[in-house]
Design an enzyme around this catalytic site. Structure first.
Site, PDB file in Angstrom:
ATOM      1  N   ASP A   1     -34.481   5.474 -17.383  1.00  0.00           N
ATOM      2  CA  ASP A   1     -33.495   6.219 -16.605  1.00  0.00           C
ATOM      3  C   ASP A   1     -32.065   5.956 -17.093  1.00  0.00           C
ATOM      4  O   ASP A   1     -31.347   5.101 -16.571  1.00  0.00           O
ATOM      5  CB  ASP A   1     -33.662   5.842 -15.123  1.00  0.00           C
ATOM      6  CG  ASP A   1     -32.777   6.668 -14.211  1.00  0.00           C
ATOM      7  OD1 ASP A   1     -31.944   7.438 -14.726  1.00  0.00           O
ATOM      8  OD2 ASP A   1     -32.902   6.533 -12.990  1.00  0.00           O
TER       9      ASP A   1
ATOM     10  N   TYR B   1     -32.405  13.083  -2.970  1.00  0.00           N
ATOM     11  CA  TYR B   1     -31.141  13.438  -3.626  1.00  0.00           C
ATOM     12  C   TYR B   1     -30.295  14.324  -2.732  1.00  0.00           C
ATOM     13  O   TYR B   1     -30.809  14.962  -1.821  1.00  0.00           O
ATOM     14  CB  TYR B   1     -31.412  14.135  -4.971  1.00  0.00           C
ATOM     15  CG  TYR B   1     -31.934  13.155  -5.967  1.00  0.00           C
ATOM     16  CD1 TYR B   1     -31.061  12.388  -6.720  1.00  0.00           C
ATOM     17  CD2 TYR B   1     -33.287  12.926  -6.091  1.00  0.00           C
ATOM     18  CE1 TYR B   1     -31.531  11.433  -7.585  1.00  0.00           C
ATOM     19  CE2 TYR B   1     -33.772  11.973  -6.948  1.00  0.00           C
ATOM     20  CZ  TYR B   1     -32.886  11.228  -7.699  1.00  0.00           C
ATOM     21  OH  TYR B   1     -33.343  10.277  -8.545  1.00  0.00           O
TER      22      TYR B   1
ATOM     23  N   SER C   1     -29.047   6.464 -14.635  1.00  0.00           N
ATOM     24  CA  SER C   1     -28.752   5.315 -13.769  1.00  0.00           C
ATOM     25  C   SER C   1     -28.056   4.197 -14.534  1.00  0.00           C
ATOM     26  O   SER C   1     -27.073   3.629 -14.043  1.00  0.00           O
ATOM     27  CB  SER C   1     -30.033   4.761 -13.141  1.00  0.00           C
ATOM     28  OG  SER C   1     -30.500   5.638 -12.163  1.00  0.00           O
TER      29      SER C   1
ATOM     30  N   GLN D   1     -38.495   4.506 -14.519  1.00  0.00           N
ATOM     31  CA  GLN D   1     -37.253   3.767 -14.254  1.00  0.00           C
ATOM     32  C   GLN D   1     -36.675   3.095 -15.491  1.00  0.00           C
ATOM     33  O   GLN D   1     -35.464   3.047 -15.667  1.00  0.00           O
ATOM     34  CB  GLN D   1     -37.484   2.736 -13.158  1.00  0.00           C
ATOM     35  CG  GLN D   1     -37.104   3.285 -11.799  1.00  0.00           C
ATOM     36  CD  GLN D   1     -37.326   2.305 -10.668  1.00  0.00           C
ATOM     37  OE1 GLN D   1     -37.681   1.149 -10.893  1.00  0.00           O
ATOM     38  NE2 GLN D   1     -37.136   2.774  -9.455  1.00  0.00           N
TER      39      GLN D   1
ATOM     40  N   ARG E   1     -37.169  11.184 -11.765  1.00  0.00           N
ATOM     41  CA  ARG E   1     -36.776   9.839 -11.306  1.00  0.00           C
ATOM     42  C   ARG E   1     -37.887   9.250 -10.452  1.00  0.00           C
ATOM     43  O   ARG E   1     -37.759   9.081  -9.253  1.00  0.00           O
ATOM     44  CB  ARG E   1     -35.419   9.918 -10.638  1.00  0.00           C
ATOM     45  CG  ARG E   1     -34.382  10.142 -11.725  1.00  0.00           C
ATOM     46  CD  ARG E   1     -33.047  10.381 -11.177  1.00  0.00           C
ATOM     47  NE  ARG E   1     -32.139   9.324 -11.545  1.00  0.00           N
ATOM     48  CZ  ARG E   1     -30.869   9.317 -11.200  1.00  0.00           C
ATOM     49  NH1 ARG E   1     -30.373  10.278 -10.479  1.00  0.00           N
ATOM     50  NH2 ARG E   1     -30.089   8.346 -11.579  1.00  0.00           N
TER      51      ARG E   1
HETATM   52  P1  NAD Z   1     -25.671  11.614  -8.204  1.00  0.00           P
HETATM   53  O1  NAD Z   1     -24.904  11.053  -9.358  1.00  0.00           O
HETATM   54  O2  NAD Z   1     -26.305  12.947  -8.337  1.00  0.00           O
HETATM   55  O3  NAD Z   1     -24.702  11.652  -6.913  1.00  0.00           O
HETATM   56  C1  NAD Z   1     -23.942  10.525  -6.512  1.00  0.00           C
HETATM   57  C2  NAD Z   1     -23.889  10.469  -5.004  1.00  0.00           C
HETATM   58  O4  NAD Z   1     -23.044  11.500  -4.487  1.00  0.00           O
HETATM   59  C3  NAD Z   1     -25.241  10.640  -4.308  1.00  0.00           C
HETATM   60  O5  NAD Z   1     -25.538   9.481  -3.565  1.00  0.00           O
HETATM   61  C4  NAD Z   1     -25.029  11.870  -3.424  1.00  0.00           C
HETATM   62  O6  NAD Z   1     -25.735  11.786  -2.200  1.00  0.00           O
HETATM   63  C5  NAD Z   1     -23.532  11.854  -3.214  1.00  0.00           C
HETATM   64  N1  NAD Z   1     -22.956  13.134  -2.756  1.00  0.00           N
HETATM   65  C6  NAD Z   1     -23.244  14.411  -3.128  1.00  0.00           C
HETATM   66  N2  NAD Z   1     -22.490  15.309  -2.455  1.00  0.00           N
HETATM   67  C7  NAD Z   1     -21.684  14.595  -1.631  1.00  0.00           C
HETATM   68  C8  NAD Z   1     -20.681  14.941  -0.687  1.00  0.00           C
HETATM   69  N3  NAD Z   1     -20.353  16.209  -0.431  1.00  0.00           N
HETATM   70  N4  NAD Z   1     -20.065  13.931  -0.010  1.00  0.00           N
HETATM   71  C9  NAD Z   1     -20.390  12.626  -0.246  1.00  0.00           C
HETATM   72  N5  NAD Z   1     -21.326  12.245  -1.128  1.00  0.00           N
HETATM   73  C10 NAD Z   1     -21.974  13.213  -1.813  1.00  0.00           C
HETATM   74  O7  NAD Z   1     -26.796  10.613  -7.719  1.00  0.00           O
HETATM   75  P2  NAD Z   1     -27.398   9.304  -8.435  1.00  0.00           P
HETATM   76  O8  NAD Z   1     -26.458   8.178  -8.268  1.00  0.00           O
HETATM   77  O9  NAD Z   1     -27.815   9.657  -9.814  1.00  0.00           O
HETATM   78  O10 NAD Z   1     -28.701   9.036  -7.574  1.00  0.00           O
HETATM   79  C11 NAD Z   1     -28.714   9.103  -6.172  1.00  0.00           C
HETATM   80  C12 NAD Z   1     -29.824   8.257  -5.595  1.00  0.00           C
HETATM   81  O11 NAD Z   1     -31.100   8.584  -6.148  1.00  0.00           O
HETATM   82  C13 NAD Z   1     -29.706   6.772  -5.876  1.00  0.00           C
HETATM   83  O12 NAD Z   1     -28.843   6.099  -5.064  1.00  0.00           O
HETATM   84  C14 NAD Z   1     -31.137   6.326  -5.658  1.00  0.00           C
HETATM   85  O13 NAD Z   1     -31.391   6.083  -4.299  1.00  0.00           O
HETATM   86  C15 NAD Z   1     -31.943   7.480  -6.109  1.00  0.00           C
HETATM   87  N6  NAD Z   1     -32.514   7.163  -7.451  1.00  0.00           N
HETATM   88  C16 NAD Z   1     -33.862   6.946  -7.518  1.00  0.00           C
HETATM   89  C17 NAD Z   1     -34.441   6.603  -8.739  1.00  0.00           C
HETATM   90  C18 NAD Z   1     -35.923   6.355  -8.857  1.00  0.00           C
HETATM   91  O14 NAD Z   1     -36.380   6.019  -9.901  1.00  0.00           O
HETATM   92  N7  NAD Z   1     -36.678   6.528  -7.831  1.00  0.00           N
HETATM   93  C19 NAD Z   1     -33.661   6.487  -9.876  1.00  0.00           C
HETATM   94  C20 NAD Z   1     -32.297   6.718  -9.765  1.00  0.00           C
HETATM   95  C21 NAD Z   1     -31.745   7.069  -8.548  1.00  0.00           C
END
Ligand code: NAD
Length: 377
Positions: free
Chosen positions: A130, A227, A133, A127, A122
């Site tokens: 992705d 993450y 996402s 992006q 990621r």
């Molecule tokens: P995910 O589907 O793996 O997890 C969803 C959410 O659950 C995360 O925000 C995580 O912190 C939360 N979580 C995990 N355990 C938890 C707990 N015990 N209690 C409460 N919350 C908990 O994550 P995702 O949505 O695929 O991605 C997370 C973050 O990654 C995004 O918000 C973004 O900031 C980042 N991201 C970056 C890129 C990039 O290209 N740089 C791309 C996609 C996402």
């Protein structure tokens, strides 16, 4: 180079890995594109629409796949489908390599170079590819609509001649891509929204969407690259204790918490569900990966003393048109990344190519997938 898109065979999978717009772009990149007849039907895309975009429509899947140099799919292929893939061909799809040991091993044996969208690094360069996402966004949006349709209350505050109605209270647990989209959607519908995540970094994003960020008196640590990392059982126990009050006060709870490659953490216990008011609704978007709610039953609507828990599987597939449009673009961008002048040009020094590849040259090349495949064999 021939690119083929078969019909998805997983029950209730209505998405497709090609739309006419991406077909046009692939053809412009000197690729020959074929689709199995009826592949777009679940997403309201007819064979005629594909044909009009210059795609060849083939009735028999065996004929389609045996001639293909690259195959684009949404769900992992079945072992029967793997048998139809050409040796040396490329496959791009969601493969769940951490749990699909048998399929990954079959792909390696078949000599297929398989890329898993779950493994895509990621980084900003990736992006546009992705798919996790884009599909999480569809799921977060739809989760709110599912909850609103079940809730016996309005989401917005209503001032009517018959009196004023208070807005619905929505709690979003896990403020990643799906959670943030759920917050935005619930706000647009006029609900009062609060959210919680183990990553304190999301506080500002939650607030900028009009949500309140819940801070618990807990030491949280982020994992690599922003993450979440797996929290200890003791942490999760304290977390459940502290969030209990917020759950009880909510009309709707949407859970989206996940840790990449691991079982979803348990956030809402049976006792917490019993503490909610009758008529409340929970949507557990983690139902497919173990569930964030103790009483979730994947694919089944559960009623606990008047509280509804929706464990709907594969929520993005319930938005087949736009989910396919976004997914097809993600997959197209990854495929074009692997192609130069109309032919495959795999550069394993490249972070995207190397990071997302699961099998190549008869071997499983991803470490985690290797461990699972050994256990499965
Ligand atoms: P995910 O589907 O793996 O997890 C969803 C959410 O659950 C995360 O925000 C995580 O912190 C939360 N979580 C995990 N355990 C938890 C707990 N015990 N209690 C409460 N919350 C908990 O994550 P995702 O949505 O695929 O991605 C997370 C973050 O990654 C995004 O918000 C973004 O900031 C980042 N991201 C970056 C890129 C990039 O290209 N740089 C791309 C996609 C996402």
């Amino acid at each position: 180079m021939k690119v083929a898109i078969p019909k998805e065979r997983t029950p209730d999978e209505r998405r497709v890995a090609l739309v006419p717009d991406t077909a046009t772009k692939l053809i412009a990149a000197k690729l020959e594109v074929s689709v199995e007849a009826g592949a777009g039907a679940g997403a309201f895309i007819s064979d005629e629409a594909f044909a009009k975009a210059g795609v060849q429509v083939i009735a028999k899947v065996a004929e389609l796949l045996s001639g293909a140099d690259a195959v684009l799919k949404v769900q992992a292929p079945s072992t029967d489908e793997v048998e139809l893939l050409k040796r040396g061909s490329v496959l791009i799809s969601f493969l769940q390599p951490a749990t699909q040991g048998e399929i990954v091993a079959a792909l390696a044996t078949r000599g297929v170079t398989a890329f898993s969208l779950e493994l895509l690094p990621r980084i900003s360069r990736a992006q546009s590819m992705d798919a996790l996402s884009s599909q999480a966004s569809a799921a977060g949006y739809k989760a709110v609509l599912m909850a609103a349709a079940r809730l016996g209350k309005f989401f917005p505050m209503m001032m009517t001649a018959a009196g004023t109605v208070a807005p619905a209270r929505v709690l979003v647990m896990g403020a990643g891509v799906a959670g943030l989209q759920a917050i935005a959607t619930a706000r647009r519908l006029g609900a009062v929204v609060s959210a919680y995540d183990v990553r304190p970094a999301v506080k500002e994003e939650v607030q900028s969407l009009g949500g309140t960020f819940i801070e618990l008196a807990l030491e949280t640590q982020e994992g690599e690259g922003g993450y979440a990392r797996e929290q200890s059982e003791e942490f999760l126990r304290k977390q459940r204790e502290l969030i209990g009050d917020h759950v009880a006060k909510s009309d709707v709870v949407i859970t989206t918490a996940a840790v990449p490659g691991r079982k979803a953490p348990l956030l809402v216990t049976a006792a917490m569900v019993k503490g909610m008011r009758p008529g409340s609704v929970i949507v557990d978007l983690a139902a497919d990966t173990g569930g964030n709610v103790e009483l979730t039953r994947p694919g089944v609507d559960v009623d606990v003393d008047g509280v509804t828990i929706l464990g709907t599987r594969n929520v993005p597939a319930t938005m087949p048109l736009h989910a396919s449009q976004l997914y097809a673009r993600n997959v197209m961008n990854l495929l074009l990344h692997l192609v130069k002048d109309g032919a495959l040009a795999l550069d394993f020094d490249d972070e995207i190519t190397k990071g997302s590849c699961v099998t190549h040259g008869g071997e499983i090349v991803n470490e985690r997938a290797k461990q699972v495949a050994v256990v499965a064999s």
